[in-house]
Design an enzyme around this catalytic site. Structure first.
Site, short mmCIF file in Angstrom:
data_model
loop_
_atom_site.label_atom_id
_atom_site.label_comp_id
_atom_site.label_asym_id
_atom_site.label_seq_id
_atom_site.Cartn_x
_atom_site.Cartn_y
_atom_site.Cartn_z
N ASP A 252 0.81 -1.28 0.05
CA ASP A 252 -0.04 -0.11 -0.04
C ASP A 252 0.83 1.06 0.01
O ASP A 252 2.06 1.39 0.27
CB ASP A 252 -1.00 -0.03 1.14
CG ASP A 252 -1.96 -1.09 0.98
OD1 ASP A 252 -2.23 -1.44 -0.01
OD2 ASP A 252 -2.69 -1.21 2.17
N LYS A 274 -4.24 2.93 -2.67
CA LYS A 274 -5.25 3.78 -2.93
C LYS A 274 -5.23 5.24 -2.42
O LYS A 274 -4.48 5.31 -1.40
CB LYS A 274 -6.68 3.26 -2.48
CG LYS A 274 -6.61 1.82 -2.97
CD LYS A 274 -7.90 1.26 -2.25
CE LYS A 274 -8.25 -0.09 -2.91
NZ LYS A 274 -7.28 -1.05 -2.52
#
Length: 476
Positions: A252, A274
């Site tokens: 991530d 994200k």
């Protein structure tokens, strides 16, 4: 003076008498280690510690009460350990032992000793001994501590597994070079990983198949790993092991470069983060990547900031993996609420201020619309809002409307547990204004409740908390 080089040697002292001169704490520790290997300790001392006294009363050790006498060495002694705080007694025991050509260790005295007792890491039958030759025992102890954290219990179980099949392995591979290659292959394979996961039957099946020359193909797998929040030192030992065994790492955006640098050098690293404002990888694409690499037989680490099961979509990913028959495991991490609070000096619960804790996601308006604001407005609870920078005005408005006092203190922690950490404090009335004044940007965590006031005097990491002046009153 440089001490003579020592020859490393492990001794079988089972059912053999060892004389320990001394009855204090050091002698107690030496005696306990001797009992673990089945030795027959004889303790010579005027008095004993409570534990030594109990062992003597229950027959686990023999006590020779009094000051050292040469006659104590007439009992078929194999080893002498002098562990008193009286140099003259230690000298007498050492001289007598040397005269009878016995091995003797005098604690903290290289000159009088002809053997040294090393620092030891024990994992079942596996024992790793570390010695500085007696000259720098703290170095050996420090290295033992490092190894203790790196070598888990699965290595002891693996050693037992090989030992139980020692004769079979020797018969199957009588040539020592062939046997060495077999062990190297198995040590680099899935055995230890299976044992670490408590999957003993599968590990035994893999070894039996290898001995039968019908090797079982190791399937790919996915490990969800929590990288913790901010400081790379918050990474767990199991997480570090997973990173060092990975073929593919899907990480991530919030995972730090320092954490990624701890991974195996040959592992391929793919960012799948994200972002509310920048490029994002769709969850469906992340699923596809996990499936693709696992089907190729690779060990995939899905590396997430914080904890995989706290607003990390870990549950969705496990459901997908289970549906497609992909083996998986989960290694938890320290979630942002815990890390940020600790690094800001904020106890999330406190006997005088908060008896409950709420973890809340606020990454979009729809998330905020589904919350029970009346319940969140109750006092004596701590609220933590993840991903809530854009929603701070709404959070302030809805809590005030639900009856939470405008004087409720808050802490807004930006880049928590990182070198760039900022802690902003104020009251619910000034929340949105403070964030705007200091141009707060993600990643930031909001903690709201009476406990946050403690940050003013409990902070220990980085700079002291900041607070903005009250916004000007609106003229009606």
């Amino acid at each position: 003076m440089t001490a003579n080089a020592l020859f490393p040697l492990f001794a079988n002292l089972h059912d053999r008498a060892v004389l320990v001169v001394g009855g204090g704490k050091v002698a107690e520790r030496k005696t306990e280690a001797l009992l673990k290997v089945g030795a027959l300790p004889i303790i010579g001392a005027p008095s004993l510690t409570t534990s030594l006294q109990r062992w003597a009363e229950t027959g686990r050790i023999t006590w020779r009460q009094g000051t050292f006498e040469d006659s104590w060495l007439q009992e078929d002694i194999w080893l002498v350990i002098a562990a008193t705080d009286q140099p003259e007694v230690n000298h007498a025991a050492a001289r007598a032992a040397h005269a009878q050509r016995l091995f003797v260790n005098v604690v903290d005295d290289i000159a009088l000793s002809n053997v040294q007792v090393p620092a030891v890491v024990e994992r079942g039958p596996l024992r790793i001994a570390i010695s500085s030759g007696g000259g720098a025992p703290m170095v050996a102890r420090y290295l033992r501590q490092q190894l203790e954290s790196l070598i888990d219990d699965s290595w002891g179980r693996l050693t037992t597994l090989f030992a139980q099949r020692r004769d079979t392995i020797r018969a199957r591979y009588p040539n020592i070079e062939a046997r060495r290659r077999f062990f190297e292959t198995q040590l680099a394979g899935p055995l230890q990983r299976l044992l670490r996961k408590q999957r003993h039957a599968e590990a035994e099946a893999v070894l039996e198949a290898a001995l039968a020359e019908t090797p079982l193909t190791e399937s790919g797998s996915v490990t969800l790993v929590g990288a913790g929040a901010g400081d790379a030192g918050l990474l767990t030992l199991n997480a570090l092991r997973a990173l060092n065994e990975a073929d593919i790492i899907l990480y991530d955006r919030l995972v730090s470069d320092t954490v990624l640098q701890m991974a195996r050098r040959d592992a391929e690293q793919i960012e799948v983060g994200k972002s509310a404002t920048g490029h994002s990888v769709r969850q469906e694409d992340i699923h596809t990547l996990m499936l693709q690499h696992a089907h190729a037989g690779q060990r995939v680490v899905r590396l997430k900031g914080g904890d995989p099961f706290v607003f990390g979509r870990g549950g969705e990913e496990l459901e997908f993996l289970r549906t497609h028959g992909i083996p998986y495991e989960v290694i938890p991490g320290i979630t942002a609420a815990l890390a940020c609070a600790a690094y800001a000096g904020i106890p999330l619960t406190h006997r005088d201020h908060a008896q409950s804790l709420c973890l809340i996601t606020a990454h979009c308006q729809s998330s905020l619309d589904t919350l029970d604001w009346a319940a969140l407005a109750q006092e004596r609870q701590t609220l933590t809002f993840y991903m809530g920078v854009a929603g701070l005005p709404t959070i302030q408005q809805r809590l005030c409307e639900a009856g939470r006092a405008e004087t409720t203190p808050f802490a807004l922690i930006e880049n928590g547990a990182r070198a760039q950490q900022r802690v902003l404090t104020g009251t619910l009335k000034t929340l949105a204004h403070t964030a705007q004044t200091y141009a707060v940007r993600p990643p930031a965590l909001l903690i709201l409740g009476e406990v946050t006031a403690l940050a003013e005097h409990l902070h220990w990491f980085g700079t002291a908390p900041l607070s903005a002046p009250c916004p000007p009153a609106r003229i009606l």
